[in-house]
Every structure is written in C-alpha cells, then in structure tokens.
Design a protein around this motif. Structure first.
Motif, mmCIF file in Angstrom:
data_model
loop_
_atom_site.group_PDB
_atom_site.id
_atom_site.type_symbol
_atom_site.label_atom_id
_atom_site.label_comp_id
_atom_site.label_asym_id
_atom_site.label_seq_id
_atom_site.Cartn_x
_atom_site.Cartn_y
_atom_site.Cartn_z
ATOM 1 N N LEU A 143 7.542 -7.818 -8.732
ATOM 2 C CA LEU A 143 7.057 -7.475 -7.396
ATOM 3 C C LEU A 143 7.797 -6.262 -6.845
ATOM 4 O O LEU A 143 7.189 -5.374 -6.237
ATOM 5 C CB LEU A 143 7.226 -8.670 -6.447
ATOM 6 C CG LEU A 143 6.262 -9.842 -6.637
ATOM 7 C CD1 LEU A 143 6.709 -11.026 -5.786
ATOM 8 C CD2 LEU A 143 4.835 -9.443 -6.284
ATOM 9 N N ASN A 161 6.490 -3.114 -8.329
ATOM 10 C CA ASN A 161 5.197 -2.762 -7.746
ATOM 11 C C ASN A 161 5.366 -2.111 -6.375
ATOM 12 O O ASN A 161 4.725 -1.090 -6.079
ATOM 13 C CB ASN A 161 4.311 -3.999 -7.642
ATOM 14 C CG ASN A 161 3.002 -3.727 -6.933
ATOM 15 O OD1 ASN A 161 2.946 -3.714 -5.709
ATOM 16 N ND2 ASN A 161 1.938 -3.513 -7.693
ATOM 17 N N VAL A 162 6.217 -2.700 -5.543
ATOM 18 C CA VAL A 162 6.408 -2.164 -4.196
ATOM 19 C C VAL A 162 7.022 -0.769 -4.257
ATOM 20 O O VAL A 162 6.598 0.140 -3.527
ATOM 21 C CB VAL A 162 7.272 -3.121 -3.340
ATOM 22 C CG1 VAL A 162 7.625 -2.480 -2.002
ATOM 23 C CG2 VAL A 162 6.527 -4.432 -3.107
ATOM 24 N N THR A 207 4.396 1.654 -5.282
ATOM 25 C CA THR A 207 3.472 1.900 -4.171
ATOM 26 C C THR A 207 4.093 2.846 -3.157
ATOM 27 O O THR A 207 3.429 3.758 -2.644
ATOM 28 C CB THR A 207 3.069 0.579 -3.491
ATOM 29 O OG1 THR A 207 2.560 -0.329 -4.477
ATOM 30 C CG2 THR A 207 1.995 0.805 -2.444
ATOM 31 N N ASP A 220 -2.003 -1.830 -4.878
ATOM 32 C CA ASP A 220 -2.193 -2.862 -3.852
ATOM 33 C C ASP A 220 -2.864 -4.095 -4.441
ATOM 34 O O ASP A 220 -2.412 -5.228 -4.233
ATOM 35 C CB ASP A 220 -3.030 -2.301 -2.708
ATOM 36 C CG ASP A 220 -3.272 -3.333 -1.617
ATOM 37 O OD1 ASP A 220 -4.258 -4.089 -1.729
ATOM 38 O OD2 ASP A 220 -2.481 -3.407 -0.671
ATOM 39 N N PHE A 246 -0.444 -5.977 -6.626
ATOM 40 C CA PHE A 246 0.561 -6.757 -5.895
ATOM 41 C C PHE A 246 0.015 -8.146 -5.579
ATOM 42 O O PHE A 246 0.695 -9.158 -5.819
ATOM 43 C CB PHE A 246 0.944 -6.037 -4.602
ATOM 44 C CG PHE A 246 1.919 -6.804 -3.742
ATOM 45 C CD1 PHE A 246 3.282 -6.692 -3.953
ATOM 46 C CD2 PHE A 246 1.471 -7.640 -2.726
ATOM 47 C CE1 PHE A 246 4.188 -7.402 -3.170
ATOM 48 C CE2 PHE A 246 2.368 -8.347 -1.925
ATOM 49 C CZ PHE A 246 3.730 -8.229 -2.157
ATOM 50 N N HIS A 306 3.909 -5.370 2.254
ATOM 51 C CA HIS A 306 4.302 -5.864 0.928
ATOM 52 C C HIS A 306 5.812 -6.077 0.843
ATOM 53 O O HIS A 306 6.268 -7.042 0.226
ATOM 54 C CB HIS A 306 3.832 -4.895 -0.152
ATOM 55 C CG HIS A 306 2.359 -4.932 -0.390
ATOM 56 N ND1 HIS A 306 1.762 -4.257 -1.434
ATOM 57 C CD2 HIS A 306 1.356 -5.584 0.260
ATOM 58 C CE1 HIS A 306 0.452 -4.474 -1.408
ATOM 59 N NE2 HIS A 306 0.190 -5.272 -0.383
ATOM 60 N N LEU A 343 7.574 -9.539 -0.062
ATOM 61 C CA LEU A 343 8.525 -9.576 -1.173
ATOM 62 C C LEU A 343 9.857 -10.170 -0.738
ATOM 63 O O LEU A 343 10.427 -11.029 -1.429
ATOM 64 C CB LEU A 343 8.731 -8.169 -1.726
ATOM 65 C CG LEU A 343 9.924 -7.959 -2.661
ATOM 66 C CD1 LEU A 343 9.835 -8.850 -3.894
ATOM 67 C CD2 LEU A 343 10.032 -6.486 -3.060
#
Length: 199
Positions: free
Chosen positions: A74, A77-78, A81, A95, A98, A144, A148
């Motif tokens: 996670l 991913n953040v 992004t 997005d 996620f 996000h 998280l």
C-alpha cells in the motif's frame, strides 16, 4: 467450444499447445461482470451506492488483517500516486489499484471479486471527472494516505471512516464537475485493459 473455454479462463495452453484445466482468476471474471453491468446501463449513482458499502467493508477488513508486506504494498502505491500527481502524470490506474489492494488485504474473496467488477467501471467515471477537477489527484493522495495510516495502526474504525470520506468526496467531485450521476457509465477499452488513460 475449446476457444470459448480458453477465453473464459477455464483452459490454458502450455508449451507444445497442450491444454490444461485452470481456475479463472479475477482478471478473467471481473471484466465479464463489468461488461454485463455496462450492458444493463448502470449509472454512476448505482455503482457508488454499492461501492461505498464494499469499500468501507474492505478498509475495515484490511485494517484487521494487514501484514507488514501488505502495508508495504500500500505504501508503494501511495508513493507512486504522489509522484504521478506531482508530475501531472496519469494516476487513475494507481487509484484503482489502491482500492483493489485494500480489498485483497481484507481477506474476503467474495468482496474482492465483486468490488473488482464495479471498480473497473469507475475507470470511465474517473476519466470523465479528472479533467474537470485538477485538484482531485491531490485529494486522492491525502485520502489514501489517511486510509493507509489507519491500516498501519490496525485501526478498523479509522480506516472505514476515511474510506467513507474518500468515497463521499468522489461523489461530490462528480457533482461539482457537472456530470450526470444517473447517466449510464460506459464500458471503455481502458476499463477492459486496465491501462491508464492520458490526462
């Protein structure tokens, strides 16, 4: 008939063109369910009404079950992004990914599969939204990051709360952009392929 079984993921062809029985994965099943929903001309409002329940449940489950490796995925991913948004690069695929990660971490395969079909149809909805709201990317990243951090602390209530806030923000953005919430959501090649569209 064999070609149809291959297309639906029940058979796979290996080296030497030998056929093997296989279990269809989410990537095989979700696009078919998404196409069926699109053929029924479901609207953004209908998708959102279902998604807010599923996404909240997924966030709660993920907070209860997340491992260190899940949290790292996670986090990756953040960060990706954040980089994409800061560079004004496409981020819709990130997005969608996620939310798919959160669902997988929840450990509920029924929730994961059912939300994936709806998630694919949010691709065209986000394609329509993003050009109208340049601030949407930054707000997404903030949401996000909050989800998280709640999952990292295994705080199910907080994870669900922030997921709910983000879904409400998504709907509000759709309204602010002047998009018709009751118009049918289109099935696009981006949704089918999972490729990020240009923004």
């Amino acid at each position: 008939g064999i070609r149809q079984l291959e297309q639906e993921g029940y058979l796979q062809r290996a080296a030497g063109r030998r056929l093997f029985v296989s279990l269809p994965g989410y990537n095989d099943l979700a696009p078919r369910a998404s196409r069926a929903l699109a053929l029924q001309k479901v609207s953004f409002r209908e998708l959102w009404d279902v998604a807010i329940l599923r996404e909240r449940s997924a966030a709660r489950g993920a907070a209860q079950r997340a491992s260190d490796s899940d949290i790292a995925a996670l986090e990756d991913n953040v960060v990706a992004t954040e980089i994409a948004v800061d560079a004004n690069q496409p981020y819709i695929k990130l997005d969608i990914d996620f939310h798919a990660l959160v669902a997988r971490i929840s450990g509920n395969r029924v929730l994961e599969l059912s939300r994936e079909a709806v998630g694919l149809l949010f691709f065209p909805a986000m394609e329509a939204l993003v050009p109208h709201l340049p601030q949407a990317g930054r707000r997404n990243v903030i949401g996000h990051r909050k989800i998280l951090e709640a999952i990292r602390r295994h705080d199910a209530d907080e994870a669900e709360l922030w997921m709910r806030k983000q879904m409400i923000d998504f709907r509000r953005g759709y309204e602010l952009a002047g998009l018709d919430m009751d118009a049918p959501v289109a099935w696009t090649e981006h949704a089918r392929s999972g490729e990020a569209p240009a923004q």
